[in-house]
Design a protein around this motif. Sequence first.
Motif, PDB file in Angstrom:
ATOM      1  N   VAL A   1       0.913  -1.219  -0.110  1.00  0.00           N
ATOM      2  CA  VAL A   1       0.107  -0.009   0.053  1.00  0.00           C
ATOM      3  C   VAL A   1       1.063   1.083  -0.007  1.00  0.00           C
ATOM      4  O   VAL A   1       1.865   1.280   0.698  1.00  0.00           O
ATOM      5  N   ASP A   2       0.616   1.976  -0.819  1.00  0.00           N
ATOM      6  CA  ASP A   2       1.544   3.211  -1.039  1.00  0.00           C
ATOM      7  C   ASP A   2       1.394   3.988   0.082  1.00  0.00           C
ATOM      8  O   ASP A   2       0.383   4.330   0.454  1.00  0.00           O
ATOM      9  N   GLN A   3       2.652   4.228   0.888  1.00  0.00           N
ATOM     10  CA  GLN A   3       2.459   5.342   2.044  1.00  0.00           C
ATOM     11  C   GLN A   3       3.792   5.707   2.265  1.00  0.00           C
ATOM     12  O   GLN A   3       5.111   5.031   1.802  1.00  0.00           O
ATOM     13  N   PRO A   4       4.145   6.728   3.157  1.00  0.00           N
ATOM     14  CA  PRO A   4       5.367   7.183   3.525  1.00  0.00           C
ATOM     15  C   PRO A   4       6.289   6.289   3.930  1.00  0.00           C
ATOM     16  O   PRO A   4       5.669   5.340   4.982  1.00  0.00           O
ATOM     17  N   GLY A   5       7.350   6.309   4.194  1.00  0.00           N
ATOM     18  CA  GLY A   5       8.325   5.416   4.730  1.00  0.00           C
ATOM     19  C   GLY A   5       8.905   4.004   4.200  1.00  0.00           C
ATOM     20  O   GLY A   5       9.487   3.444   4.893  1.00  0.00           O
ATOM     21  N   MET A   6       8.128   3.654   3.257  1.00  0.00           N
ATOM     22  CA  MET A   6       8.349   2.276   2.685  1.00  0.00           C
ATOM     23  C   MET A   6       9.695   2.014   2.412  1.00  0.00           C
ATOM     24  O   MET A   6      10.357   1.002   2.585  1.00  0.00           O
ATOM     25  N   ILE A   7      10.213   3.064   1.377  1.00  0.00           N
ATOM     26  CA  ILE A   7      11.589   2.681   0.943  1.00  0.00           C
ATOM     27  C   ILE A   7      12.338   2.593   1.820  1.00  0.00           C
ATOM     28  O   ILE A   7      13.378   2.021   1.782  1.00  0.00           O
ATOM     29  N   GLY A   8      12.437   3.570   2.869  1.00  0.00           N
ATOM     30  CA  GLY A   8      13.172   3.693   4.019  1.00  0.00           C
ATOM     31  C   GLY A   8      13.146   2.265   4.836  1.00  0.00           C
ATOM     32  O   GLY A   8      14.278   1.577   5.075  1.00  0.00           O
ATOM     33  N   THR A   9      12.207   1.724   5.011  1.00  0.00           N
ATOM     34  CA  THR A   9      11.661   0.584   6.004  1.00  0.00           C
ATOM     35  C   THR A   9      12.696  -0.568   5.099  1.00  0.00           C
ATOM     36  O   THR A   9      13.326  -1.526   5.701  1.00  0.00           O
ATOM     37  N   VAL A  10      12.345  -0.798   3.835  1.00  0.00           N
ATOM     38  CA  VAL A  10      12.930  -1.984   3.090  1.00  0.00           C
ATOM     39  C   VAL A  10      14.570  -1.810   3.072  1.00  0.00           C
ATOM     40  O   VAL A  10      15.297  -2.762   3.210  1.00  0.00           O
ATOM     41  N   GLY A  11      14.587  -0.521   2.799  1.00  0.00           N
ATOM     42  CA  GLY A  11      16.089  -0.207   2.607  1.00  0.00           C
ATOM     43  C   GLY A  11      17.021  -0.431   3.657  1.00  0.00           C
ATOM     44  O   GLY A  11      18.226  -0.898   3.661  1.00  0.00           O
ATOM     45  N   SER A  12      16.259   0.028   4.970  1.00  0.00           N
ATOM     46  CA  SER A  12      17.175  -0.416   6.030  1.00  0.00           C
ATOM     47  C   SER A  12      17.380  -1.805   6.560  1.00  0.00           C
ATOM     48  O   SER A  12      18.395  -2.531   7.008  1.00  0.00           O
ATOM     49  N   ILE A  13      16.306  -2.733   6.260  1.00  0.00           N
ATOM     50  CA  ILE A  13      16.316  -4.171   6.390  1.00  0.00           C
ATOM     51  C   ILE A  13      17.464  -4.627   5.385  1.00  0.00           C
ATOM     52  O   ILE A  13      18.366  -5.559   5.957  1.00  0.00           O
ATOM     53  N   LEU A  14      17.672  -4.240   4.114  1.00  0.00           N
ATOM     54  CA  LEU A  14      18.490  -4.818   3.508  1.00  0.00           C
ATOM     55  C   LEU A  14      19.874  -4.292   3.833  1.00  0.00           C
ATOM     56  O   LEU A  14      21.173  -4.969   3.852  1.00  0.00           O
ATOM     57  N   GLY A  15      20.030  -2.943   4.300  1.00  0.00           N
ATOM     58  CA  GLY A  15      21.271  -2.492   4.752  1.00  0.00           C
ATOM     59  C   GLY A  15      21.816  -3.080   5.908  1.00  0.00           C
ATOM     60  O   GLY A  15      23.132  -3.581   5.874  1.00  0.00           O
TER      61      GLY A  15
END
Length: 667
Positions: free
Chosen positions: A601-615
Amino acid sequence: MFWSQLVASLKSDLVQILAHFSLRPSSLNRSNVLSSQMRQSKDLMSHRAHIRKRHNTPLESATKSSSTTITMASSPSSTLLSSRSPIKPTSLSSLKWKLPISLTLPRHQRRRGSPAFIVLSMDAKPTVLVAEKLGQAGLDLLKDFANVDCSYNLSPEELCTKISLCDALIVRSGTKVSREVFESSGGRLKVVGRAGVGIDNVDLGAATEHGCLVVNAPTANTVAAAEHGIALLTAMARNVAQADASIKAGKWLRNKYVGVSLVGKTLAVMGFGKVGTEVARRAKGLGMHVIAHDPYAPADRAHAIGVDLVSFDEAISTADFLSLHMPLTPATSKILNDENFAKMKKGVRIVNVARGGVIDEDALVRALDAGIVAQAALDVFTVEPPPKDSKLVQHENVTVTPHLGASTTEAQEGVAIEIAEAVVGALKGELAATAVNAPMVPAEVLTELKPYVTLAEKLGRLAVQLVAGGSGVKSVKVTYTSARAPDDLDTRLLRAMVTKGLIEPISSVFVNLVNADFTAKQRGVRISEERVILDGSPENPLESIQVQIANVESKFASAISESGEVTVEGKVKDGIPHLTKVGAFEVDVSLEGNIILCRQVDQPGMIGTVGSILGEENVNVSFMSVGRIAPRKQAVMAIGVDEKPSKAALKRIGEIPAVEEFVFLDL
Ligand SMILES: NC(=O)C1=CN([C@@H]2O[C@H](COP(=O)(O)OP(=O)(O)OC[C@H]3O[C@@H](n4cnc5c(N)ncnc54)[C@H](O)[C@@H]3O)[C@@H](O)[C@H]2O)C=CC1
Ligand SMILES: O=C(O)C(=O)COP(=O)(O)O
């Protein structure tokens, strides 16, 4: 051999290599054998996949240190060295090897943190078996690149034994390259070079099934064959061979050997290709009226040299002389038979420098005995050499030569160079201009299509990985969007690469340009193509390529388009293939490394959440793109990753509440 040499003789070089790339091995083991095809591949990820698939053996880790896992796989001429941690792309020119090693860093490694691979190629050359006499200039060219084994007069059994040690085989018309030869090669034989035109002695079907390219040398002996045709024509008309033999037998038979004139007579050239055209030109010079029959030749080419193209029946029924220049195919086999001899003018004379098999030889003997055919001059025979007691060969109205059409010094040098260049090019992985069993793609077209070729393969790989297990891929549509006219865009290479991408991830078959269509057919995969013609500048060959798989379930439901197919679409941007659409969702991610597709679901913070798991998992993100239907509705996020995330990391992504589905795709 290479392995032991490498480890025994090259320890210091190897240490130097590893030190250069900050790798610290404690020991090294042979892990597997690469095929030469794999050696040619630039995509080392697929190298590894191939090794695993083809040899059914996992790559063994040769050594482990806290930071590095190094794996080696070797072939007779190259070794693949891989590391799970990044190899620093430093200047290779500073390294000096003791033995002739060349070292390649794949292009994508220049990006930060890519998986690390080095290909060490030792100067171990491929082996070319030359099974029939070849001109020296060609041999010299081959020797610059390969080990050349000239073994003539091999029996079929000897050929089958030798072939498993050869990467290429060069033959003339005297060697049967049968299905058994391809089967005996164990997959090593990559190219068969026919040093001449006719390829009726090569089992093309078997070559294609085995992914072996067949190339010929189609131009260098044209004039020689045409000149021999004219030599036979004139010698036959004036009984030169018979008269020569009679004088040598002590006779002087001036009345017996009265000939016939050529001037003003009608010559029918059967097969108006390269040789036929040259024969026609020369026969016109002799004052003959020349007609030709060739179902596929353009009439304007014939008219340009004053030749009329006529039907088969008209040609054979009006000719005083027939000269045969068509290939031996199922359609031309025994095309001159009892029925057709009966249609000919009584006293017709026949020249054959094509193939013996286009004449029913028993029927020709009958036609000669009946006087329908006054004379024949033959360079070629159904069985070569023909039996000593052959009625045809012994017939007093028949002149024969032992398949000499291409045998001039000039033609043989030319053919040898032509075939050597074709074989070397093919062994280097270049597409051959004289390929007989694969689409011929001119070099300039190939250069232009290069990034689209990669795009096509990757889209095939992506599409098939989106199919849910058990669905069975049967119907695939490839749509090319282009501003070019259909005639300006040859898509056979692209179709082959989509096929490669579709089939290799789900089978143990190695697919190449040669066997792509065959392999698809054999697996029951129907690949249809469609062109969408755009207005605009045709500067780029293609705007986009779309791959759709029909009648399947998807493991990523968002990949199903509105019309119900698993759909992926891509474009080439600045020379780099990009994924631009998945199902109905627009994305934009470069097709390098691997991809995670995530619907949320398009919502703020998704890119950051996934990015930090990968990081946290030390997975480097190369690209991220979100395509959405509308703000705050469903969106598909495409994430390019250099490494494969661990199962735990993928699980964590799946557990993010807004994530509805996701899939990891290996490119
Ligand atoms: N005796 C020798 O040493 C040599 C023999 N050859 C033979 O000559 C043949 C022709 O060589 P090229 O002119 O270089 O090949 P090519 O491919 O240029 O010409 C062959 C022509 O035959 C035509 N053709 C195909 N089916 C036909 C049919 N049913 N009826 C009439 N024409 C038909 C084709 O349309 C083509 O135009 C080769 O296939 C080879 O077998 C070629 C060189 C040397
Ligand atoms: O080129 C051809 O088709 C020929 O027939 C010539 O055969 P050769 O190479 O002389 O055995």
